[in-house]
Design an enzyme around this catalytic site. Structure first.
Site, mmCIF file in Angstrom:
data_model
loop_
_atom_site.group_PDB
_atom_site.id
_atom_site.type_symbol
_atom_site.label_atom_id
_atom_site.label_comp_id
_atom_site.label_asym_id
_atom_site.label_seq_id
_atom_site.Cartn_x
_atom_site.Cartn_y
_atom_site.Cartn_z
ATOM 1 N N ASP A 1 -31.126 -29.153 3.713
ATOM 2 C CA ASP A 1 -32.380 -29.195 2.960
ATOM 3 C C ASP A 1 -32.342 -30.373 1.989
ATOM 4 O OD1 ASP A 1 -34.691 -26.797 2.268
ATOM 5 O OD2 ASP A 1 -34.450 -28.428 0.827
ATOM 6 N N ILE A 2 -33.467 -31.065 1.870
ATOM 7 C CA ILE A 2 -33.540 -32.259 1.010
ATOM 8 C C ILE A 2 -33.462 -31.884 -0.471
ATOM 9 C CG2 ILE A 2 -36.067 -32.378 0.677
ATOM 10 C CD1 ILE A 2 -35.855 -35.364 1.483
ATOM 11 N N ASN B 1 -39.443 -17.794 4.999
ATOM 12 C CA ASN B 1 -40.689 -17.619 4.250
ATOM 13 C C ASN B 1 -41.862 -17.672 5.220
ATOM 14 O OD1 ASN B 1 -39.319 -17.593 1.758
ATOM 15 N ND2 ASN B 1 -39.246 -19.823 1.716
ATOM 16 N N GLY C 1 -44.240 -18.070 0.293
ATOM 17 C CA GLY C 1 -43.678 -19.321 -0.222
ATOM 18 C C GLY C 1 -43.422 -20.366 0.845
ATOM 19 N N HIS D 1 -38.799 -22.000 10.266
ATOM 20 C CA HIS D 1 -37.456 -22.425 9.882
ATOM 21 C C HIS D 1 -36.752 -21.310 9.134
ATOM 22 C CE1 HIS D 1 -40.295 -23.623 6.733
ATOM 23 N NE2 HIS D 1 -39.326 -23.412 5.858
ATOM 24 N N HIS E 1 -33.741 -20.533 6.469
ATOM 25 C CA HIS E 1 -32.866 -21.112 5.445
ATOM 26 C C HIS E 1 -31.519 -20.393 5.500
ATOM 27 C CE1 HIS E 1 -36.207 -22.920 2.833
ATOM 28 N NE2 HIS E 1 -36.900 -22.052 3.552
#
Ligand code: 5GP
Ligand code: ZN
Length: 113
Positions: free
Chosen positions: A30-31, A86, A92, A99, A101
């Site tokens: 994740d960025i 999410n 959110g 995707h 997380h």
């Protein structure tokens, strides 16, 4: 279809730090990480979100979860980890390509915000 950030990342058109790739899934860091380890696992196929899955997607979702557990293991998350998906505005979700997380490397709190 309108352009999709995560489709572009899966295609290698937008750079990301990839940690896994196979025929069906890609995983990358994740960025804006929310934990010491924060990896996103996506199907290569564009699916907007959990609320768009159908009966034909049961196998895809099962393999998404199993793939994510293998990545968590490869990331060395021996103390445990959290998976988050999410969905929609209240959930959110900000990127509308399904995707998962993987969050780890610290103790998570409950309930989430
Ligand atoms: P969501 O809020 O939709 O569940 O999660 C989207 C995630 O994508 C966020 O954690 C956000 O930091 C991450 N993200 C957004 N843009 C990029 C990007 O260009 N590259 C990477 N690697 N992650 C991104
Ligand atoms: Zn997409």
């Amino acid at each position: 279809m309108a352009s999709c950030l995560f489709c572009d990342i899966a295609a290698g058109e937008i750079p990301a730090t990839q940690v896994h790739a196979d025929e069906d899934f890609v995983a990358f860091r994740d960025i804006d990480p929310k934990a010491p380890t924060h990896v996103l696992v996506i199907p290569r196929r564009h699916v907007t979100g959990l609320d768009r899955l159908g009966d034909d997607d049961v196998d895809l979702v099962g393999r998404l979860l199993v793939t994510a557990t293998r990545i968590a293991s490869a990331e060395g998350l021996t103390g445990g980890y959290r998976f988050v998906i999410n969905c929609g505005d209240d959930g959110g979700q900000t990127v509308h390509h399904l995707h998962l997380h993987i969050l780890g490397g610290r103790a998570m709190k409950w309930p989430p915000g």
